[in-house]
Design a protein around this motif. Structure first.
Motif, PDB file in Angstrom:
ATOM      1  N   GLU A 116       0.824  -1.209   0.000  1.00 51.77           N
ATOM      2  CA  GLU A 116       0.000   0.000   0.000  1.00 51.77           C
ATOM      3  C   GLU A 116       0.861   1.265   0.000  1.00 51.77           C
ATOM      4  O   GLU A 116       0.399   2.341  -0.398  1.00 51.77           O
ATOM      5  CB  GLU A 116      -0.914  -0.017   1.232  1.00 51.77           C
ATOM      6  CG  GLU A 116      -2.060   0.978   1.151  1.00 51.77           C
ATOM      7  CD  GLU A 116      -3.050   0.822   2.296  1.00 51.77           C
ATOM      8  OE1 GLU A 116      -3.886   1.724   2.462  1.00 51.77           O
ATOM      9  OE2 GLU A 116      -2.968  -0.189   3.005  1.00 51.77           O
TER      10      GLU A 116
ATOM     11  N   GLU B 246       0.548   4.827  -6.328  1.00 52.61           N
ATOM     12  CA  GLU B 246      -0.674   4.287  -6.925  1.00 52.61           C
ATOM     13  C   GLU B 246      -0.574   4.067  -8.431  1.00 52.61           C
ATOM     14  O   GLU B 246      -1.284   3.224  -8.978  1.00 52.61           O
ATOM     15  CB  GLU B 246      -1.860   5.225  -6.633  1.00 52.61           C
ATOM     16  CG  GLU B 246      -2.392   5.123  -5.220  1.00 52.61           C
ATOM     17  CD  GLU B 246      -3.030   3.772  -4.937  1.00 52.61           C
ATOM     18  OE1 GLU B 246      -3.644   3.195  -5.849  1.00 52.61           O
ATOM     19  OE2 GLU B 246      -2.880   3.288  -3.799  1.00 52.61           O
TER      20      GLU B 246
ATOM     21  N   ARG C 227      -5.779  -1.594  -2.597  1.00 50.71           N
ATOM     22  CA  ARG C 227      -5.304  -0.952  -3.830  1.00 50.71           C
ATOM     23  C   ARG C 227      -6.233  -1.359  -4.971  1.00 50.71           C
ATOM     24  O   ARG C 227      -6.513  -2.540  -5.167  1.00 50.71           O
ATOM     25  CB  ARG C 227      -3.879  -1.403  -4.165  1.00 50.71           C
ATOM     26  CG  ARG C 227      -2.791  -0.891  -3.247  1.00 50.71           C
ATOM     27  CD  ARG C 227      -1.461  -1.491  -3.646  1.00 50.71           C
ATOM     28  NE  ARG C 227      -1.095  -1.129  -5.005  1.00 50.71           N
ATOM     29  CZ  ARG C 227      -0.257  -0.149  -5.316  1.00 50.71           C
ATOM     30  NH1 ARG C 227       0.304   0.579  -4.355  1.00 50.71           N
ATOM     31  NH2 ARG C 227       0.042   0.120  -6.561  1.00 50.71           N
TER      32      ARG C 227
ATOM     33  N   THR D  98      -4.317  -3.551  -8.041  1.00 48.25           N
ATOM     34  CA  THR D  98      -3.657  -4.817  -7.748  1.00 48.25           C
ATOM     35  C   THR D  98      -4.480  -5.945  -8.365  1.00 48.25           C
ATOM     36  O   THR D  98      -5.694  -6.007  -8.172  1.00 48.25           O
ATOM     37  CB  THR D  98      -3.516  -5.039  -6.234  1.00 48.25           C
ATOM     38  OG1 THR D  98      -2.695  -3.998  -5.681  1.00 48.25           O
ATOM     39  CG2 THR D  98      -2.864  -6.374  -5.932  1.00 48.25           C
TER      40      THR D  98
END
Length: 591
Positions: A406, A410, A443, A446
């Protein structure tokens, strides 16, 4: 004392009267009582003194009623004589009264006076020891929880601790990820281990690999049942799955193959093997083609050429855009050998903690991370593993690795497949991590896939496979070695099969489709498992075996395996095959 020990294992102490009663119970009745108490202790894990009162309760009452009435009951106060309130006191007073009456009436006559005193003394010692253990257990748990919270707090601050002014070029590049669902067993498992499952599994392997071999030979193979009619004929082409491999007295290799209807013997002459014209590394259960002369009896073929379903040779794929992809595996969070500091350093690097222009260039254009299994060390993977863990709760192991991931920017997309230490079935093919675990990863970018699985990542057909079959191949193929992972990976490409032999160290689930067959002409093969970095090219396929973030284990020391920890392979997708980049303990190296 066997009965006493059984109950002590549950942290249950028997009163003398109850002990005497239990001696007259049959084994089934005692086991039922033990199971009932074991279920109850899931709701109240206190140390229990099983006197006549509570024996009757556990024998006569429904388990749900016992749980409702006594799940908050303070057994320690009950049997140590501390003053308590409410029903605790009532039960205590009632039991003391009963005990006094029994003593007065002389009902404890089942042991001699000396034996009784010894038994009571030992019971008191057991209670005292158990109390010490309970207190120690609670203190250790408090220390453990405090240490875990401290560790988690540190992880959650990694990103904010990096003061970076990098221009994230990859942030403005659209991610392109397509999962080839037909390559992933997740949600499609059908096997139950029946003979029919095995038949369908090997038939599917044979039929699919046969097509690749016939395409390569540019001809159809003769059915094996027809070979007996072709006595003495030359240039006969057959395809079969290997059922036996042996060596004759004169050094010829004797290979037995079969198709769906019949079987035949292939004879590979020693002189042709020594001259390199025929292979010496044929494995059980791989599918091969053979061209040769049928013997006069029609029972065998003298082989001139062996044809394997290898991927066709090509140039390694490249794209014009400079984008980077990193490869991880075998992180082993939860293991005492997990390299916390080094993994945190890598996460900091991904957040822009760099020392020079090259590092800034790589991290600014890094768009993808593939993880090929063993995110955590797991629990119960091998006997005595708990001694090697700093975190014995597997959910907390996944929570910790999820916290680390995490902290990654991003715009970097992460693909995760499992390995033999992860919380899925050990047999391959393995499904993706279950939802209970996947939901810990907060996320949106992912992706969870099975092992193996093929994806198209920014135009590159990329096969993720953890690599457990490596343990079998190293022992079967003379040229394969742990020290050079590429020597093993080439064998998978050559056979178009990720785990050729059934029944070795790599367990295989007999699905009706063999997901270990390499269907596509892939561009990248990413593996892990052996904790050693390796790079190479074979028939135009870029081979990457990622290392580990775990120090050398005792098992690896015994096996003579020297891992390459804290080294992460990174590919520049515009230069695949001509250049390898490695993040090595905080420094970028170009190879």
């Amino acid at each position: 004392m066997e009965i006493i020990n059984k109950f002590l294992d549950l942290e249950v102490l028997l009163s003398p009267t109850v002990y005497e009663k239990l001696k007259n119970f049959d084994k089934e009745k005692i086991n039922n009582l033990i199971e009932k108490i074991k279920e109850f202790k899931k709701y109240n894990d206190a140390f229990i003194l099983l006197d006549e009162k509570f024996l009757e309760i556990f024998l006569q009452k429904d388990l749900n009623k016992i749980i409702n009435e006594y799940k908050n009951f303070d057994f320690i106060f009950y049997y140590t004589g501390e003053k308590v309130e409410g029903k605790h006191e009532e039960v205590k007073e009632e039991t003391e009264k009963e005990t006094e009456e029994k003593i007065e009436k002389g009902k404890i006559e089942f042991i001699k006076k000396e034996e009784k005193e010894q038994f009571v003394k030992k019971s008191e010692e057991d209670v005292e020891e158990k109390l010490k253990q309970l207190i120690s257990k609670e203190e250790k748990k408090e220390d453990f929880d405090a240490e875990r919270n401290k560790r988690y707090e540190k992880i959650t601050k990694i990103k904010e601790s990096v003061n970076s002014r990098i221009k994230w070029i990859a942030k403005d590049i659209d991610a392109i990820i397509e999962i080839y669902e037909d390559s992933d067993v997740s949600g499609k498992s059908t096997c139950t281990g029946t003979i029919d499952d095995f038949v369908k599994y090997f038939k599917d392997r044979f039929e699919r690999l046969k097509k690749f071999i016939e395409r390569k030979a540019q001809r159809k193979g003769y059915p094996l049942k027809d070979i007996k009619k072709m006595k003495g004929q030359k240039d006969i082409f057959v395809v079969g799955i290997v059922s036996d491999v042996d060596t004759s007295r004169n050094g010829n290799l004797i290979v037995r193959i079969e198709d769906t209807e019949d079987e035949i013997t292939l004879i590979l002459p020693k002189e042709k093997i020594e001259a390199g014209k025929l292979p010496d590394d044929i494995l059980l259960d791989e599918v091969i083609g053979a061209i040769g002369v049928v013997s006069k009896s029609g029972s065998s073929i003298y082989v001139d050429e062996i044809i394997r379903p290898a991927l066709p040779p090509k140039e390694p794929k490249r794209i014009d855009e400079e984008i980077y992809m990193a490869f991880l595996s075998d992180i082993h969070v939860g293991s005492k050998e997990f390299l916390h500091k080094e993994f945190e350093k890598f996460i900091r690097f991904l957040n822009g903690d760099v020392d020079n222009e090259l590092e800034e260039k790589v991290v600014s254009r890094l768009k993808y991370i593939c993880i090929a299994g063993d995110l955590v060390d797991g629990v119960g993977v091998y006997p005595g593993q708990e001694e090697d863990l700093y975190e014995v709760d597997i959910i907390e192991q996944y929570r910790e690795i999820a916290m680390y991931l995490e902290q990654i920017p991003e715009h970097i997309h992460i693909i995760i497949s499992p390995g033999n230490h992860d919380a899925v079935r050990p047999a391959e093919p393995q499904p993706k991590l279950p939802d209970k675990i996947a939901k810990l990863f907060n996320r949106d970018n992912t992706y969870f896939v099975g092992n193996p699985c093929t994806l198209n990542i920014h135009g590159f057909d990329t096969l993720l496979y953890h690599g457990r079959s490596f343990d079998d191949l190293v022992g079967q193929i003379r040229t394969a070695s742990y020290e050079n992972p590429v020597t093993i990976m080439k064998e998978l490409i050559k056979r178009r099969l990720l785990c050729p032999t059934y029944g070795g160290r790599c367990p295989i689930a007999p699905e009706h489709k063999d997901y270990l067959v390499i269907d596509r002409d892939i561009d990248i093969l990413h593996t892990g498992h052996i904790h050693i970095n390796g790079y190479g090219i074979y028939r135009g396929v870029v081979l990457v075996n990622s290392g580990t973030f775990q120090e050398q284990t005792d098992f690896q020391k015994k096996m003579g395996i020297h891992p390459t920890p804290a080294r992460v392979p990174i590919l520049d997708l515009s230069k695949t095959g001509s250049q390898y980049i490695e993040w090595n303990n905080g420094k970028i190296e170009v190879k």
